[in-house]
Design an enzyme around this catalytic site. Structure first.
Site, PDB file in Angstrom:
ATOM      1  CE  LYS A   1      -2.466  -1.381   3.623  1.00 31.32           C
ATOM      2  NZ  LYS A   1      -1.399  -2.724   4.492  1.00 31.32           N
TER       3      LYS A   1
ATOM      4  NE  ARG B   1       7.485  -2.368   6.620  1.00 30.12           N
ATOM      5  CZ  ARG B   1       6.644  -2.397   6.782  1.00 30.12           C
ATOM      6  NH1 ARG B   1       5.601  -1.707   6.127  1.00 30.12           N
ATOM      7  NH2 ARG B   1       5.226  -2.995   7.389  1.00 30.12           N
TER       8      ARG B   1
ATOM      9  NE  ARG C   1      -5.720   0.032   8.764  1.00 36.71           N
ATOM     10  CZ  ARG C   1      -4.205  -0.429   8.318  1.00 36.71           C
ATOM     11  NH1 ARG C   1      -3.664  -2.006   9.125  1.00 36.71           N
ATOM     12  NH2 ARG C   1      -3.265   0.824   8.137  1.00 36.71           N
TER      13      ARG C   1
ATOM     14  NE  ARG D   1       1.478  -4.702  11.682  1.00 35.86           N
ATOM     15  CZ  ARG D   1       2.494  -4.492  10.594  1.00 35.86           C
ATOM     16  NH1 ARG D   1       3.889  -4.727  11.118  1.00 35.86           N
ATOM     17  NH2 ARG D   1       3.124  -4.404   9.613  1.00 35.86           N
TER      18      ARG D   1
ATOM     19  NE  ARG E   1       5.554  -0.138  10.659  1.00 37.67           N
ATOM     20  CZ  ARG E   1       4.255  -0.340  10.151  1.00 37.67           C
ATOM     21  NH1 ARG E   1       4.389   0.427   8.326  1.00 37.67           N
ATOM     22  NH2 ARG E   1       3.586  -0.920   9.254  1.00 37.67           N
TER      23      ARG E   1
HETATM   24  P1  AP5 Z   1       4.437  -1.688   1.857  1.00 40.87           P
HETATM   25  O1  AP5 Z   1       4.299  -0.600   1.114  1.00 40.87           O
HETATM   26  O2  AP5 Z   1       5.258  -0.816   2.940  1.00 40.87           O
HETATM   27  O3  AP5 Z   1       3.001  -2.437   2.559  1.00 40.87           O
HETATM   28  P2  AP5 Z   1       2.751  -1.806   3.102  1.00 40.87           P
HETATM   29  O4  AP5 Z   1       0.520  -2.573   2.737  1.00 40.87           O
HETATM   30  O5  AP5 Z   1       2.638  -0.281   3.445  1.00 40.87           O
HETATM   31  O6  AP5 Z   1       2.285  -2.403   4.373  1.00 40.87           O
HETATM   32  P3  AP5 Z   1       2.152  -1.693   5.819  1.00 40.87           P
HETATM   33  O7  AP5 Z   1       2.979  -2.840   7.286  1.00 40.87           O
HETATM   34  O8  AP5 Z   1       2.783  -0.366   6.002  1.00 40.87           O
HETATM   35  O9  AP5 Z   1       0.863  -2.138   6.219  1.00 40.87           O
HETATM   36  P4  AP5 Z   1       0.088  -1.539   7.696  1.00 40.87           P
HETATM   37  O10 AP5 Z   1      -1.171  -1.847   6.946  1.00 40.87           O
HETATM   38  O11 AP5 Z   1      -0.132  -2.949   8.359  1.00 40.87           O
HETATM   39  O12 AP5 Z   1       0.494  -1.179   8.677  1.00 40.87           O
HETATM   40  P5  AP5 Z   1      -0.077   0.539   8.531  1.00 40.87           P
HETATM   41  O13 AP5 Z   1       1.230   1.756   8.988  1.00 40.87           O
HETATM   42  O14 AP5 Z   1      -0.957   0.961   7.722  1.00 40.87           O
HETATM   43  O15 AP5 Z   1       6.228  -3.273   1.740  1.00 40.87           O
HETATM   44  C1  AP5 Z   1       6.525  -3.971   2.447  1.00 40.87           C
HETATM   45  C2  AP5 Z   1       7.405  -3.621   1.974  1.00 40.87           C
HETATM   46  O16 AP5 Z   1       7.894  -4.689   0.908  1.00 40.87           O
HETATM   47  C3  AP5 Z   1       8.469  -2.965   1.842  1.00 40.87           C
HETATM   48  O17 AP5 Z   1       9.493  -3.699   1.897  1.00 40.87           O
HETATM   49  C4  AP5 Z   1       8.177  -2.729   0.135  1.00 40.87           C
HETATM   50  O18 AP5 Z   1       9.807  -2.142   0.568  1.00 40.87           O
HETATM   51  C5  AP5 Z   1       8.325  -3.756  -0.044  1.00 40.87           C
HETATM   52  N1  AP5 Z   1       7.292  -4.410  -1.198  1.00 40.87           N
HETATM   53  C6  AP5 Z   1       6.655  -3.351  -1.548  1.00 40.87           C
HETATM   54  N2  AP5 Z   1       5.960  -3.391  -2.759  1.00 40.87           N
HETATM   55  C7  AP5 Z   1       6.809  -5.042  -3.492  1.00 40.87           C
HETATM   56  C8  AP5 Z   1       6.841  -5.757  -4.151  1.00 40.87           C
HETATM   57  N3  AP5 Z   1       5.931  -5.858  -5.647  1.00 40.87           N
HETATM   58  N4  AP5 Z   1       7.611  -6.898  -4.282  1.00 40.87           N
HETATM   59  C9  AP5 Z   1       8.908  -7.129  -3.743  1.00 40.87           C
HETATM   60  N5  AP5 Z   1       8.620  -6.254  -2.335  1.00 40.87           N
HETATM   61  C10 AP5 Z   1       7.886  -4.925  -2.003  1.00 40.87           C
HETATM   62  O19 AP5 Z   1      -0.238   0.600   9.791  1.00 40.87           O
HETATM   63  C11 AP5 Z   1       0.391   0.492  11.468  1.00 40.87           C
HETATM   64  C12 AP5 Z   1      -1.281   0.686  12.226  1.00 40.87           C
HETATM   65  O20 AP5 Z   1      -1.358   2.149  12.359  1.00 40.87           O
HETATM   66  C13 AP5 Z   1      -1.935  -0.557  11.743  1.00 40.87           C
HETATM   67  O21 AP5 Z   1      -1.248  -2.062  13.144  1.00 40.87           O
HETATM   68  C14 AP5 Z   1      -3.415   0.196  13.503  1.00 40.87           C
HETATM   69  O22 AP5 Z   1      -2.150   0.024  14.637  1.00 40.87           O
HETATM   70  C15 AP5 Z   1      -2.461   1.899  13.088  1.00 40.87           C
HETATM   71  N6  AP5 Z   1      -3.420   1.843  12.169  1.00 40.87           N
HETATM   72  C16 AP5 Z   1      -3.317   2.841  10.954  1.00 40.87           C
HETATM   73  N7  AP5 Z   1      -4.434   3.052  10.115  1.00 40.87           N
HETATM   74  C17 AP5 Z   1      -5.433   2.963  11.444  1.00 40.87           C
HETATM   75  C18 AP5 Z   1      -7.052   2.851  10.611  1.00 40.87           C
HETATM   76  N8  AP5 Z   1      -7.824   3.286   9.110  1.00 40.87           N
HETATM   77  N9  AP5 Z   1      -7.504   2.246  11.592  1.00 40.87           N
HETATM   78  C19 AP5 Z   1      -6.882   1.500  12.525  1.00 40.87           C
HETATM   79  N10 AP5 Z   1      -5.467   1.954  13.146  1.00 40.87           N
HETATM   80  C20 AP5 Z   1      -5.054   2.295  11.866  1.00 40.87           C
HETATM   81 MG    MG Z   2       1.904   1.255   5.008  1.00 44.63          MG
END
Ligand code: AP5
Ligand code: MG
Length: 245
Positions: free
Chosen positions: A23, A137, A98, A181, A170
């Site tokens: 994402k 990552r 989400r 998660r 992270r």
């Molecule tokens: P990356 O692009 O970082 O993936 P991502 O989908 O953004 O993964 P996240 O871990 O950020 O998602 P998440 O939903 O767990 O965390 P968020 O920060 O939103 O890619 C991952 C890795 O793969 C990277 O190293 C990248 O380089 C690599 N990669 C990417 N594409 C690739 C490909 N095609 N091939 C190979 N490698 C690749 O949320 C964190 C926390 O915040 C949640 O757990 C929650 O506590 C809170 N939170 C956030 N939003 C909400 C909400 N709306 N409601 C409630 N709590 C929330």
């Molecule tokens: Mg992310």
């Protein structure tokens, strides 16, 4: 004239998918291609924890455990951020909504801004693939830049190429939190696929390289826009097509 202006707006594009589905990686690219900002609610919350604000303190443990912050709080943070005029033409949302409750709240937020329904891209990738990605990552705790591989980390001497900060895993990229998660995703976020399937969901295969995934995203958006516009070329179609081509 006002109607014309509204028609040319990009509106909201939502990226939905498992933790590690890409994402964040795709949100930046897509936002640049569409000429609008991207917003990651995870990033917004992490920024609060790094600044040590009261809000940051209240969410730090929840996030470290891999649980979801409450719908009310995360929506409040998002809505406050969206007040800036830089979002007037639209935005790419990474990690929001989400839950089905958040999807309804987003609908209300968009209605107030006279945006249409969001265009939702579901990044479809296996759990095995994303677990490998998350294990590798590392990111910059200051600017949030993400680096994908151990090789990447070694080559950069462990520091961010943008601001020289020391790169780190992270807080929620450990085995226990990743499991939680995934559990939260199954329980709360997966139902959004059915919710948006009945409205505006585009399923994009998210395996392969980031460039390949981005190409598929642009193709999906272009196809849907072309369909919706009944042959009328809109700004967003031209932007997407020029990048894809
Ligand atoms: P990356 O692009 O970082 O993936 P991502 O989908 O953004 O993964 P996240 O871990 O950020 O998602 P998440 O939903 O767990 O965390 P968020 O920060 O939103 O890619 C991952 C890795 O793969 C990277 O190293 C990248 O380089 C690599 N990669 C990417 N594409 C690739 C490909 N095609 N091939 C190979 N490698 C690749 O949320 C964190 C926390 O915040 C949640 O757990 C929650 O506590 C809170 N939170 C956030 N939003 C909400 C909400 N709306 N409601 C409630 N709590 C929330
Ligand atoms: Mg992310």
């Amino acid at each position: 004239m006002r109607g014309q202006q509204h028609r040319n707006r990009v509106g909201a594009v939502v990226l939905l998918g498992l933790p590690g589905s890409g994402k964040g990686t795709q949100a930046g690219r897509l936002a640049a291609a569409l000429g609008v900002p991207s917003i990651s609610t995870g990033e917004l919350l992490r920024r609060e924890t790094e600044k040590g604000t009261a809000l940051g303190h209240s969410v730090r443990e929840i996030m470290a455990r891999g649980q979801l912050v409450s719908d009310e709080l995360v929506t409040r943070v998002l809505a406050a951020h969206l007040c800036s005029s830089s979002f007037r033409n639209g935005f790419v949302l990474d990690g929001y909504p989400r839950t089905v409750a958040q999807a309804r709240l987003l609908g209300q937020l968009l209605e107030k801004r006279e945006f249409g329904a969001p265009r939702v891209l579901y990044l479809d990738v296996t759990a095995e693939e994303v677990k490998a990605r998350l294990a590798n990552r590392v990111e910059c705790p200051v600017c949030g830049a993400t680096y994908g591989t151990v090789k990447d980390l070694a080559a950069r001497g462990g520091v961010c190429e943008k601001d020289g900060s020391k790169l780190a895993h992270r807080l929620d990229d450990n085995a226990e939190s990743i499991l939680e998660r995934f559990r939260q995703y199954e329980l709360n976020t997966k139902p959004l696929i059915a919710y948006y399937e009945a409205r505006s969901l585009m399923r994009v295969m998210a395996d392969g390289s980031p460039d390949e995934v981005f190409g598929r995203i642009l193709n999906s958006l272009t196809a849907v826009d072309r369909h919706a516009a009944h042959g009328l070329k809109s700004t967003r179609i031209m932007v997407a097509a020029s990048v894809a081509g």
